[in-house]
Design a protein around this motif. Structure first.
Motif, mmCIF file in Angstrom:
data_model
loop_
_atom_site.group_PDB
_atom_site.id
_atom_site.type_symbol
_atom_site.label_atom_id
_atom_site.label_comp_id
_atom_site.label_asym_id
_atom_site.label_seq_id
_atom_site.Cartn_x
_atom_site.Cartn_y
_atom_site.Cartn_z
ATOM 1 N N ILE A 280 -8.741 1.075 -11.930
ATOM 2 C CA ILE A 280 -9.761 1.086 -10.875
ATOM 3 C C ILE A 280 -9.120 0.926 -9.497
ATOM 4 O O ILE A 280 -9.526 1.573 -8.517
ATOM 5 N N GLY A 281 -8.091 0.070 -9.406
ATOM 6 C CA GLY A 281 -7.422 -0.128 -8.120
ATOM 7 C C GLY A 281 -6.614 1.075 -7.674
ATOM 8 O O GLY A 281 -6.454 1.318 -6.471
ATOM 9 N N ALA A 282 -6.079 1.836 -8.629
ATOM 10 C CA ALA A 282 -5.249 2.998 -8.278
ATOM 11 C C ALA A 282 -6.064 4.262 -8.036
ATOM 12 O O ALA A 282 -5.555 5.218 -7.420
ATOM 13 N N MET A 283 -7.286 4.302 -8.486
ATOM 14 C CA MET A 283 -8.082 5.522 -8.359
ATOM 15 C C MET A 283 -8.288 5.991 -6.911
ATOM 16 O O MET A 283 -8.143 7.184 -6.625
ATOM 17 N N PRO A 284 -8.612 5.114 -5.941
ATOM 18 C CA PRO A 284 -8.774 5.619 -4.563
ATOM 19 C C PRO A 284 -7.521 6.280 -4.019
ATOM 20 O O PRO A 284 -7.608 7.312 -3.325
ATOM 21 N N PHE A 285 -6.356 5.710 -4.313
ATOM 22 C CA PHE A 285 -5.110 6.296 -3.810
ATOM 23 C C PHE A 285 -4.821 7.631 -4.504
ATOM 24 O O PHE A 285 -4.345 8.581 -3.868
ATOM 25 N N ILE A 286 -5.078 7.700 -5.790
ATOM 26 C CA ILE A 286 -4.853 8.958 -6.510
ATOM 27 C C ILE A 286 -5.797 10.042 -6.005
ATOM 28 O O ILE A 286 -5.383 11.196 -5.748
ATOM 29 N N GLY A 288 -7.240 10.122 -3.077
ATOM 30 C CA GLY A 288 -6.834 10.476 -1.713
ATOM 31 C C GLY A 288 -5.636 11.411 -1.708
ATOM 32 O O GLY A 288 -5.582 12.361 -0.901
ATOM 33 N N PHE A 289 -4.652 11.167 -2.598
ATOM 34 C CA PHE A 289 -3.474 12.039 -2.658
ATOM 35 C C PHE A 289 -3.848 13.432 -3.150
ATOM 36 O O PHE A 289 -3.356 14.444 -2.613
ATOM 37 N N LEU A 290 -4.704 13.524 -4.138
ATOM 38 C CA LEU A 290 -5.140 14.837 -4.636
ATOM 39 C C LEU A 290 -5.955 15.584 -3.577
ATOM 40 O O LEU A 290 -5.830 16.817 -3.435
ATOM 41 N N THR A 291 -6.755 14.843 -2.826
ATOM 42 C CA THR A 291 -7.506 15.480 -1.734
ATOM 43 C C THR A 291 -6.562 15.979 -0.650
ATOM 44 O O THR A 291 -6.789 17.047 -0.046
ATOM 45 N N TYR A 292 -5.499 15.223 -0.396
ATOM 46 C CA TYR A 292 -4.508 15.660 0.598
ATOM 47 C C TYR A 292 -3.827 16.950 0.154
ATOM 48 O O TYR A 292 -3.532 17.830 0.972
ATOM 49 N N LEU A 293 -3.563 17.078 -1.145
ATOM 50 C CA LEU A 293 -2.916 18.293 -1.640
ATOM 51 C C LEU A 293 -3.851 19.497 -1.599
ATOM 52 O O LEU A 293 -3.404 20.626 -1.325
ATOM 53 N N SER A 294 -5.138 19.279 -1.839
ATOM 54 C CA SER A 294 -6.081 20.395 -1.905
ATOM 55 C C SER A 294 -6.779 20.673 -0.577
ATOM 56 O O SER A 294 -6.973 21.830 -0.193
ATOM 57 N N GLN A 295 -7.193 19.623 0.131
ATOM 58 C CA GLN A 295 -7.912 19.758 1.396
ATOM 59 C C GLN A 295 -7.257 18.837 2.430
ATOM 60 O O GLN A 295 -7.740 17.741 2.718
ATOM 61 N N LYS A 296 -6.115 19.279 2.973
ATOM 62 C CA LYS A 296 -5.355 18.447 3.895
ATOM 63 C C LYS A 296 -6.134 18.173 5.181
ATOM 64 O O LYS A 296 -6.132 17.044 5.699
ATOM 65 N N ASP A 297 -6.794 19.200 5.737
ATOM 66 C CA ASP A 297 -7.535 19.015 6.991
ATOM 67 C C ASP A 297 -8.688 18.028 6.830
ATOM 68 O O ASP A 297 -9.013 17.281 7.760
ATOM 69 N N LEU A 298 -9.268 17.978 5.632
ATOM 70 C CA LEU A 298 -10.401 17.085 5.404
ATOM 71 C C LEU A 298 -9.969 15.622 5.338
ATOM 72 O O LEU A 298 -10.633 14.744 5.900
ATOM 73 N N GLY A 313 -9.575 0.943 7.390
ATOM 74 C CA GLY A 313 -9.391 -0.510 7.432
ATOM 75 C C GLY A 313 -10.441 -1.242 6.602
ATOM 76 O O GLY A 313 -10.114 -2.163 5.833
ATOM 77 N N GLY A 314 -11.708 -0.820 6.750
ATOM 78 C CA GLY A 314 -12.761 -1.449 5.955
ATOM 79 C C GLY A 314 -12.573 -1.228 4.464
ATOM 80 O O GLY A 314 -12.789 -2.133 3.648
ATOM 81 N N ALA A 315 -12.148 0.000 4.093
ATOM 82 C CA ALA A 315 -11.930 0.289 2.678
ATOM 83 C C ALA A 315 -10.795 -0.549 2.096
ATOM 84 O O ALA A 315 -10.887 -1.069 0.974
ATOM 85 N N LEU A 316 -9.716 -0.709 2.877
ATOM 86 C CA LEU A 316 -8.606 -1.525 2.394
ATOM 87 C C LEU A 316 -9.005 -2.990 2.241
ATOM 88 O O LEU A 316 -8.592 -3.666 1.277
#
Length: 334
Positions: A280-286, A288-298, A313-316
């Motif tokens: 559960i803790g690693a899912m946001p980072f994973i 986010g990384f997959l979104t960066y690979l597919s939709q970098k501008d987003l 900051g709030g999410a962290l």
């Protein structure tokens, strides 16, 4: 008439005299033996009772004195523990508990190098100055202390795993008739690290002239674990109050092994919860990384806009709170 009365009085007096004479003769013949036997039995019983009472008094006074000594020793150990808890452990103590030979100055120097490296890496990655400074502070204060805490925790785990073996070595040595000092020396040479170095330091301190009741509590100060606290209490109480040291240490060894088994059982039961928390803790980072690979501008909007920085900051912060809550729920202190 007077003559008859005088004869009667004389006859009564004569009968009384004869009766008293017979009683006196019987008293003189038989009573001394009875009185002698009675007084002798009475004296023997009195002496035996007095000895029993004296022994009871001595045993009661000895038990009371021993109980007072034990209570005083336990109170002294409790005061030392309270002082140790109230006094925050210094960086030097934590470095020693982690098994590191560096000084606090060297640690802060390495922390500064780490913070500078994190800052430069963030700055090279086209990150704003504020975020780069925050990452540098994390590299200066967070990462080195996290690494130190992990290293200290691993060393404590190794100590807990090896410590019952050292206690068993001491018990076997005492049962064979060796003094406690020699048993500690054998434990310092036969056990594995980090127990070996701690017992070797304990033996060296005793060789310098310090009494055993002062040396053993220092082991708990260097290795602040419940196991070393139990060991210090048993040694201190048995040395000052007396008793079977081998039996007490044997019971302590069984208790330590039971605690280790309970910890392993708890770790096995909570392994699934820990794995779920990690996923559960690693899912946001994973994600986010997959979104960066597919939709970098987003995804880059979060890093380029002020509102994105606030959202990150709030999410962290919320993720940190969730991690702390989950860690508190799945960790058990035994």
């Amino acid at each position: 008439m007077d003559f008859i009365n005088s004869d009667l009085i004389f006859a009564v007096a004569l009968v009384l005299l004869v009766v008293f004479a017979v009683l006196g003769i019987a008293w003189g013949l038989f009573y001394p033996r009875l009185s002698k036997n009675y007084s002798r039995d009475q004296r023997i019983q009195a002496v035996s009772m007095s000895r029993i009472q004296m022994a009871d008094k001595r045993s009661k006074s000895a038990s009371v004195d021993r109980r007072k000594d034990i209570e005083a020793n336990l109170k002294q150990m409790e005061d030392l523990q309270k002082k140790g808890k109230e006094r925050k452990q210094s960086l030097k103590a934590r470095l020693r508990q982690a098994g590191l030979s560096i000084t606090p100055k060297q640690f802060w120097l390495y922390s500064a190098v780490s913070g500078l490296a994190f800052f430069l890496i963030a700055l090279v990655s086209n990150t704003s100055m504020i975020i780069s400074a925050g990452i540098g502070i994390v590299g200066f204060l967070g990462v080195p202390h996290f690494w130190l805490a992990r290293k200290r925790k691993n060393r404590m785990k190794k100590f807990i795993a090896e410590f019952p073996n050292a206690v068993d070595v001491i018990v076997r040595g005492i049962k064979t008739g060796l003094p406690l000092t020699d048993c500690l020396l054998i434990a310092a040479s036969e056990t594995a690290e980090p127990v070996r170095s701690e017992f070797k330091r304990l033996v060296d301190e005793q060789a310098m002239g310090l009494p055993l009741t002062k040396v053993v509590p220092r082991l708990h100060q260097r290795v602040p674990l419940p196991e070393t606290n139990f060991f210090a209490i048993v040694i201190t109480v048995q040395v000052q109050a007396g008793g079977s040291l081998s039996e007490a240490l044997g019971n302590l060894s069984r208790v330590l092994r039971s605690r280790a088994q309970m910890k392993e059982k708890v770790a096995a039961l909570s392994a699934e919860a820990k794995a779920s928390a990690a996923i559960i803790g690693a899912m946001p980072f994973i994600i986010g990384f997959l979104t960066y690979l597919s939709q970098k501008d987003l995804i880059m909007v979060l890093f380029q806009e002020t509102l994105g920085h606030m959202l990150l900051g709030g999410a962290l912060v919320w993720m940190g709170i969730g991690v702390v809550v989950m860690k508190t729920m799945i960790n058990f202190d035994i």
